[in-house]
Design a protein around this motif. Structure first.
Motif: not given
Length: 375
Positions: A106, A137, A140, A185, A190, A195
Motif C-alpha cells: 500500500c 487509495l 479505491f 489500480s 497505485l 490491485g
C-alpha cells in the motif's frame, strides 16, 4: 529490463491474488497494530538511518533517503512462497509478516509520490502528489468493498452456471477479473500488486473463494516460477564479477541490518524474541517493488549509473540467496534455543515451521510451533 520486469510482475500479481483469496480479516485484525504502525516505523527508520549515513559520508541526503525507502521494501512473492510451502501462513509470525508486506504494498504509491521531492522537483508538488495518492487509495478500497458485496457474488455465480460442463470459462473469468482490478489500480497510480490482492480479497468474501483458488493455482505456480527465473535475468554478470566483493558485502549487510531493525520493531509491540526474529529474517531481502522504484529514480536522475547497478545487483542477489536463508532458519532457531535467546519448544533435533489453529472456549489462537522428530 522492462520485459523481465513484466514477467516478474505477472508472477507477483498471481501470487497476491491467491493470497487475497485466502485472506482472513479476522486473523489480520489481531496484528493490525504491528503491521500498520510497525511497518510504517520500519520504513521511517530505514529512510532516517540511510539519510543520516549519506550525510556523514558526504553524499546527498536525498540519495540516502531513497536508498532507505528502497531497502525497506521486502519481497512479497518470495516470502509468500516460503510461507505457503511451510504451511506457516496462519502462524503468528506468518500473520505479522503478511500484514507488514500488505502495508508495504500500500505504501508503494506514496513512495512513488515522494521520489519527485527527492529529485528536487518541488516540495509542494510532491506533498500534493502524496495526498492525492492517499485519497485515491482510500477511494479505491471503498469501491472495492462495495463491489465485493454487490457485483462480485452475482458475477461469479453467473460464471459457475455458464461453466457447468467445463471449468475453463470460470478459470478465464477469475484471471480476467484479477487482471482487470489490477489494471484499474495501476491506472489510478497505485500498483498492479495492490490491485491483484484487492481482487482476491473481493472474491474471498463470497462462497466461491476455495473453488477460485483451486482454479488459479496452476497459473499462480507457473508465473511464480517465471518470477524466480526473471530474478536471475536481472543480474549483470560482468558487473557482478568485477564487483563481487562489494556486492556480497552489501547483501550480507542488508540481511543483517534488515533483520535487526525489523526484529526490534516487532519486539516493541510485545511479541516474543522467537516470533520477532522469524518476522525479521523473513523480511530480510529487498523486494521486487524495488526494481520499479529504482527504474523511476533513475529516470529522475536521483541515482547515478554505478549506484543503480550496485542496488540492482544487491537486490537480485538478496532475492537469489533468500531460499538458502530460509533453509537455515531451523538451525538458527535451534542455536537461539541453545543460547537461551528463545524459549524452548520441545525437541529441536529436526525442526520445521507450521502454523496451527487451536480452538478453546470459542476463541482462536494462532501461534508458531516448532516440531522435532527424535531419531
Amino acid at each position: 529490463m522492462v520485459q523481465v520486469e513484466t514477467v516478474a510482475q505477472f508472477g507477483v500479481v498471481y501470487l497476491l491474488f491467491a493470497l487475497g483469496l485466502e485472506f482472513s480479516s479476522t486473523k489480520l485484525r489481531v496484528v493490525r497494530a504491528v503491521a500498520v504502525l510497525g511497518g510504517l516505523l520500519q520504513i521511517f527508520l530505514f529512510m532516517s538511518l540511510c539519510g543520516i549515513t549519506a550525510l556523514l559520508c558526504g553524499a546527498k541526503s536525498s540519495e540516502g533517503i531513497f536508498v532507505g525507502a528502497f531497502l525497506s521494501m521486502s519481497s512479497t512473492a518470495v516470502v509468500l512462497k516460503f510461507l505457503m510451502e511451510q504451511n506457516s501462513v496462519n502462524s503468528s509470525f506468518g500473520q505479522v509478516t503478511i500484514g507488514t508486506l500488505i502495508l508495504q504494498d500500500c505504501a508503494v504509491g506514496l513512495l512513488f509520490a515522494l521520489l519527485p521531492i527527492l529529485g528536487g522537483n518541488g516540495i509542494l508538488q510532491g506533498i500534493m502528489s502524496m495526498m492525492k495518492s492517499l485519497v485515491v487509495l482510500c477511494s479505491f478500497l471503498t469501491v472495492a468493498a462495495i463491489l465485493s458485496r454487490s457485483f462480485v457474488p452475482r458475477f461469479l455465480k453467473l460464471m459457475i452456471s455458464l461453466s457447468s460442463q467445463t471449468n475453463e470459462l470460470y478459470q478465464l473469468a477469475a484471471v480476467a477479473f484479477c487482471l482487470l482490478v489490477a489494471w484499474c489500480s495501476d491506472k489510478l497510480g497505485l500498483s498492479l500488486e495492490l490491485g491483484s490482492f484487492a481482487a482476491g480479497v473481493m472474491i474471498s468474501t463470497t462462497d466461491f473463494a476455495k473453488h477460485t483458488l483451486e482454479q488459479v493455482e496452476p497459473i499462480r505456480n507457473l508465473f511464480a516460477a517465471l518470477f524466480l527465473a526473471s530474478i536471475g535475468m536481472l543480474i549483470n554478470i560482468q558487473f557482478l564479477w568485477n564487483h563481487a566483493d562489494i556486492l556480497l558485502a552489501s547483501v550480507i549487510l542488508v540481511i543483517i541490518v534488515k533483520t535487526l531493525v525489523t526484529t526490534v520493531v516487532v519486539r516493541c509491540f510485545g511479541y516474543n524474541n522467537k516470533t520477532s526474529f522469524l518476522v525479521g529474517i523473513s523480511l530480510a531481502q529487498i523486494g521486487e517493488f524495488a526494481f520499479v522504484l529504482l527504474s523511476r529514480a533513475s529516470n529522475l536522475h536521483l541515482v547515478d549509473g554505478k549506484l543503480y547497478l550496485l542496488l540492482l545487483g544487491t537486490t537480485a542477489l538478496s532475492l537469489v540467496t533468500t531460499p538458502l536463508l530460509f533453509k537455515m532458519i531451523p538451525s538458527i532457531v535451534h542455536l537461539g534455543v541453545l543460547m537461551h535467546w528463545f524459549a524452548p519448544d520441545g525437541s529441536q533435533s529436526d525442526m520445521s515451521f507450521k502454523g496451527e489453529n487451536h480452538h478453546s472456549g470459542g476463541t482462536q489462537r494462532v501461534f508458531l510451533t516448532i516440531r522435532g522428530s527424535q531419531k
